[in-house]
Design a protein around this motif. Structure first.
Motif, PDB file in Angstrom:
ATOM      1  N   GLN A 470       7.930  -6.404 -22.486  1.00 42.52           N
ATOM      2  CA  GLN A 470       7.029  -7.587 -21.959  1.00 42.52           C
ATOM      3  C   GLN A 470       7.217  -7.719 -20.452  1.00 42.52           C
ATOM      4  N   MET A 471       8.385  -7.473 -19.704  1.00 41.75           N
ATOM      5  CA  MET A 471       8.608  -7.743 -18.524  1.00 41.75           C
ATOM      6  C   MET A 471       7.861  -6.807 -17.249  1.00 41.75           C
ATOM      7  N   GLU A 472       7.922  -5.535 -17.566  1.00 39.56           N
ATOM      8  CA  GLU A 472       7.215  -4.682 -17.213  1.00 39.56           C
ATOM      9  C   GLU A 472       5.687  -4.614 -17.397  1.00 39.56           C
ATOM     10  N   THR A 473       5.286  -5.066 -18.330  1.00 38.30           N
ATOM     11  CA  THR A 473       3.750  -5.125 -18.587  1.00 38.30           C
ATOM     12  C   THR A 473       3.298  -6.288 -17.875  1.00 38.30           C
ATOM     13  N   GLU A 474       3.922  -7.420 -17.582  1.00 41.20           N
ATOM     14  CA  GLU A 474       3.678  -8.472 -16.628  1.00 41.20           C
ATOM     15  C   GLU A 474       3.573  -8.031 -15.181  1.00 41.20           C
ATOM     16  N   LEU A 475       4.409  -7.384 -14.841  1.00 38.76           N
ATOM     17  CA  LEU A 475       4.883  -7.138 -13.555  1.00 38.76           C
ATOM     18  C   LEU A 475       3.760  -5.920 -13.094  1.00 38.76           C
ATOM     19  N   ILE A 476       3.458  -5.250 -14.018  1.00 36.32           N
ATOM     20  CA  ILE A 476       2.286  -4.114 -13.557  1.00 36.32           C
ATOM     21  C   ILE A 476       0.931  -4.826 -13.419  1.00 36.32           C
ATOM     22  N   ALA A 477       0.712  -5.960 -14.128  1.00 35.34           N
ATOM     23  CA  ALA A 477      -0.477  -6.934 -13.896  1.00 35.34           C
ATOM     24  C   ALA A 477      -0.487  -7.349 -12.758  1.00 35.34           C
ATOM     25  N   GLN A 478       0.556  -7.804 -12.459  1.00 35.50           N
ATOM     26  CA  GLN A 478       0.976  -8.686 -10.983  1.00 35.50           C
ATOM     27  C   GLN A 478       0.994  -7.614  -9.819  1.00 35.50           C
ATOM     28  N   GLY A 479       0.841  -6.338 -10.056  1.00 31.73           N
ATOM     29  CA  GLY A 479       0.871  -5.369  -8.932  1.00 31.73           C
ATOM     30  C   GLY A 479       2.093  -5.170  -8.351  1.00 31.73           C
ATOM     31  N   ASP A 480       3.286  -5.344  -9.048  1.00 33.99           N
ATOM     32  CA  ASP A 480       4.547  -5.058  -8.457  1.00 33.99           C
ATOM     33  C   ASP A 480       4.771  -3.610  -8.070  1.00 33.99           C
ATOM     34  N   PRO A 481       4.820  -3.211  -6.748  1.00 31.78           N
ATOM     35  CA  PRO A 481       5.044  -1.696  -6.461  1.00 31.78           C
ATOM     36  C   PRO A 481       6.191  -1.171  -6.991  1.00 31.78           C
ATOM     37  N   ARG A 482       7.302  -1.771  -7.064  1.00 35.94           N
ATOM     38  CA  ARG A 482       8.403  -1.257  -7.819  1.00 35.94           C
ATOM     39  C   ARG A 482       8.139  -0.825  -9.085  1.00 35.94           C
ATOM     40  N   THR A 483       7.721  -1.611  -9.926  1.00 36.56           N
ATOM     41  CA  THR A 483       7.361  -1.264 -11.215  1.00 36.56           C
ATOM     42  C   THR A 483       6.423  -0.038 -11.436  1.00 36.56           C
ATOM     43  N   LEU A 484       5.246  -0.148 -10.331  1.00 35.29           N
ATOM     44  CA  LEU A 484       4.214   0.925 -10.364  1.00 35.29           C
ATOM     45  C   LEU A 484       4.746   2.116  -9.873  1.00 35.29           C
ATOM     46  N   GLY A 485       5.956   2.550  -9.479  1.00 30.92           N
ATOM     47  CA  GLY A 485       6.589   3.495  -8.920  1.00 30.92           C
ATOM     48  C   GLY A 485       6.583   3.860  -7.453  1.00 30.92           C
ATOM     49  N   LYS A 486       6.024   2.512  -6.856  1.00 33.03           N
ATOM     50  CA  LYS A 486       6.034   2.674  -5.316  1.00 33.03           C
ATOM     51  C   LYS A 486       6.967   1.681  -4.578  1.00 33.03           C
ATOM     52  N   GLY A 487       8.115   1.620  -5.229  1.00 28.95           N
ATOM     53  CA  GLY A 487       9.206   0.611  -4.677  1.00 28.95           C
ATOM     54  C   GLY A 487       9.738   1.112  -3.366  1.00 28.95           C
ATOM     55  N   ASP A 488       9.653   2.363  -2.950  1.00 26.58           N
ATOM     56  CA  ASP A 488      10.391   2.766  -1.994  1.00 26.58           C
ATOM     57  C   ASP A 488       9.862   1.938  -0.582  1.00 26.58           C
ATOM     58  N   ILE A 489       8.634   1.718  -0.643  1.00 26.69           N
ATOM     59  CA  ILE A 489       8.072   0.747   0.347  1.00 26.69           C
ATOM     60  C   ILE A 489       9.111  -0.423   0.760  1.00 26.69           C
ATOM     61  N   PHE A 490       9.578  -0.928  -0.188  1.00 21.91           N
ATOM     62  CA  PHE A 490      10.727  -2.197   0.515  1.00 21.91           C
ATOM     63  C   PHE A 490      11.819  -1.727   1.180  1.00 21.91           C
ATOM     64  N   ASP A 491      12.224  -0.469   1.039  1.00 23.21           N
ATOM     65  CA  ASP A 491      13.445   0.196   1.991  1.00 23.21           C
ATOM     66  C   ASP A 491      12.827   0.464   3.393  1.00 23.21           C
ATOM     67  N   GLN A 492      11.416   0.474   3.407  1.00 24.36           N
ATOM     68  CA  GLN A 492      10.805   1.019   4.649  1.00 24.36           C
ATOM     69  C   GLN A 492      10.597  -0.269   5.682  1.00 24.36           C
ATOM     70  N   TYR A 493      10.400  -1.214   5.064  1.00 24.23           N
ATOM     71  CA  TYR A 493      10.188  -2.503   5.959  1.00 24.23           C
ATOM     72  C   TYR A 493      11.332  -2.808   6.749  1.00 24.23           C
ATOM     73  N   ILE A 494      11.036  -3.215   8.067  1.00 18.70           N
ATOM     74  CA  ILE A 494      12.044  -3.632   9.009  1.00 18.70           C
ATOM     75  C   ILE A 494      12.667  -4.561   8.938  1.00 18.70           C
ATOM     76  N   TYR A 495      14.150  -4.593   9.077  1.00 18.08           N
ATOM     77  CA  TYR A 495      15.012  -5.635   8.821  1.00 18.08           C
ATOM     78  C   TYR A 495      14.979  -6.231  10.275  1.00 18.08           C
ATOM     79  N   TYR A 496      14.933  -7.550  10.463  1.00 15.15           N
ATOM     80  CA  TYR A 496      14.876  -8.206  11.647  1.00 15.15           C
ATOM     81  C   TYR A 496      16.333  -9.000  11.988  1.00 15.15           C
ATOM     82  N   GLY A 497      17.286  -8.911  11.148  1.00 15.80           N
ATOM     83  CA  GLY A 497      18.498  -9.754  11.369  1.00 15.80           C
ATOM     84  C   GLY A 497      19.236  -8.776  12.253  1.00 15.80           C
TER      85      GLY A 497
END
Length: 518
Positions: A470-497
């Motif tokens: 149920q969770m992953e079906t809804e996340l895929i419909a919402q375009g969640d990169p992590r559930t779609l296998g593209k979650g590494d993008i979140f590691d590439q974003y710059i940390y500004y602190g």
């Protein structure tokens, strides 16, 4: 909840503007708002205050009489959730009406607020509202717009705080000054963002306030001792400071005869800044207070059990003011829940909520020094919380050699991290800082503190499968990169602190940030 959100949006499009305005009527068949009498919005948000710290949500050792009275005179949402239990991503959900995993860089803590995302203060400002904020708006992080995503800043008026850990910003006075400079015929939308009870705290400030150690209630995931009790009482002082400023803000509205046309909403971005709470996918971290008061419009004494997410607030504020929610907003308006005459479950489709997190703080890296996330997705319904720790090989609170940096420094943290494996209380350290299994399942009704993980029990195997599907079906419909296998993008974003040199373990200056413009 994506299906629900689309249904709401599609239904809104079918209405003319008059139809939209009619949704703002109360159950007593009052006339809909018009452009000349649009309601004001006062959104009061604490920084790091747990839901159970307010009397409106049950017994507590903390005194919050103003907020408790607003709860009695308004509506209390029993199942409100932040979507992501850390300051900047949670606040981004509020402002944009989007789910955390849809926020790109803003899904990470201390990231960048994308210029492409519209916020409800920006949208209402274009519709003639005067907007502003005091204290803490969106953050920490960087943004490209002239003003903070929460609006123009109003922090000029200062005070002498009663304790060293409290900010010197006079939130209520700044709000009153904002009102004084707002023409009477101009509607306003104001964000009162206290910086309390965010750490640090003045150590043993509880003694100054005349408290006693025995007053504190210690959660079962901490040892019950003077260190923890004193830390909780210092925290209590700052929660009460927030309540005081809410009270002063309400008084200003009363004195200016604005209260009857102002929707007041009270909340907090996530749970208290203690181990296993702030930044963690457990009940106290993401289950937040949400109280709404509107004199003469919201029927008093109601409690609503519908599941609400922070992403639902922006479309609600738009609809209440007579505007169509922006097409970017994927949350669903809760106008129906605000103005119902009933308590309990108003909309039967609101029977669960999705939660998640990506990178919160530095202190976890791979060989090239990239700051890594601890990605989690979760689903919470009336009885169960299922948590999927997507990278269980990583340390959930950051690596031990860097000091478990996704937990704020505190006496409680120091006590727990100083425990040794041979100590009788070492299991408290493990509960708060150790690695976690891939799957966690908790019966919230029987185990609200999420102590007993049921995921390893054979009889729950089918339950986990069903919830995860149920969770992953809804996340895929919402375009969640992590559930779609593209979650590494979140590691590439710059940390500004303030960053970490993983070779030396020392903090270094943030990266230089170049603003973009529209």
């Amino acid at each position: 909840m994506i299906t629900y959100a689309f249904q709401i949006f599609q239904s809104i499009l079918k209405f003319s503007l008059v139809g939209v305005l009619s949704l703002c009527t109360n159950p007593n068949n009052q006339k809909p708002v018009t452009k000349t009498e649009r309601p004001n919005i006062l959104f009061c948000i604490a920084d790091d205050a747990s839901m159970k710290s307010f009397g409106a949500y049950g017994d507590t050792f903390i005194n919050t009489p103003v907020i408790d009275n607003l709860a009695k005179e308004g509506v209390v949402f029993q199942n409100a959730y932040n979507g992501n239990p850390k300051c900047s991503p949670a606040r981004a959900c509020i402002l944009t009406g989007k789910y955390s995993w849809q926020l790109k860089e803003a899904a990470d803590h201390n990231g960048r607020f994308p210029l492409e995302f519209k916020t409800y203060p920006q949208l209402l400002a274009k519709k003639g509202y005067r907007v502003g904020y005091t204290g803490k708006g969106w953050g920490p992080g960087v943004y490209d717009t002239k003003d903070n995503p929460a609006g123009p800043e109003h922090n000029a008026i200062k005070l002498k705080p009663p304790y060293k850990g409290i900010a010197d910003i006079d939130y209520a006075a700044n709000f009153e000054a904002f009102l004084n400079n707002t023409p009477k015929e101009t509607p306003f939308c104001f964000w009162l963002g206290a910086k309390e009870p965010h750490r640090f705290y003045e150590l043993d400030s509880w003694k100054k306030s005349g408290r006693k150690l025995e007053e504190a209630s210690v959660p079962p995931f901490y040892p019950d001792n003077e260190v923890v009790r004193g830390d909780l009482l210092d925290y209590a002082n700052e929660v009460e400071w927030f309540d005081t400023h809410v009270g002063k803000a309400i008084k200003s509205l009363e004195e200016k005869e604005l209260l009857k046309n102002t929707l007041v909403v009270i909340s907090s971005d996530h749970g208290m800044p203690f181990p296993r709470v702030k930044g963690q996918i457990y009940e106290e971290g993401f289950h937040i207070p949400l109280i709404a008061y509107w004199k003469g419009k919201i029927i008093s004494g109601r409690t609503v059990s519908d599941f609400i997410s922070f992403s639902d607030l922006a479309p609600t504020f738009m609809e209440v003011t007579g505007e169509i929610p922006h097409q970017q907003m994927t949350g669903g308006s809760i106008v129906k829940q605000l103005f119902s005459s009933e308590s309990g479950r108003i909309d039967t489709s609101r029977d669960h909520v999705l939660l998640g997190k990506e990178r919160h703080d530095v202190g976890r890296s791979n060989e090239d020094g990239t700051d890594l996330a601890y990605p989690v997705r979760a689903i919470r319904n009336d009885s169960l919380l299922y948590v999927h720790n997507i990278k269980p090989e990583r340390w959930p609170v950051g690596n031990p050699e860097f000091g478990f940096m996704n937990t704020d420094g505190s006496p409680t943290k120091s006590y727990l991290t100083n425990l040794k494996p041979e100590d009788e209380e070492y299991h408290y350290f493990e509960m708060n800082f150790d690695k976690k299994p891939e799957n966690e399942l908790y019966n919230i009704q029987k185990d609200p503190h999420c102590i007993n993980n049921l995921a390893e029990k054979p009889e729950y195997k089918s339950v986990i499968k069903e919830l995860r599907t149920q969770m992953e079906t809804e996340l895929i419909a919402q375009g969640d990169p992590r559930t779609l296998g593209k979650g590494d993008i979140f590691d590439q974003y710059i940390y500004y602190g303030k960053r970490l040199d993983y070779k030396t373990g020392k903090r270094i200056s943030p990266l230089k940030y170049e603003k973009q413009t529209e």
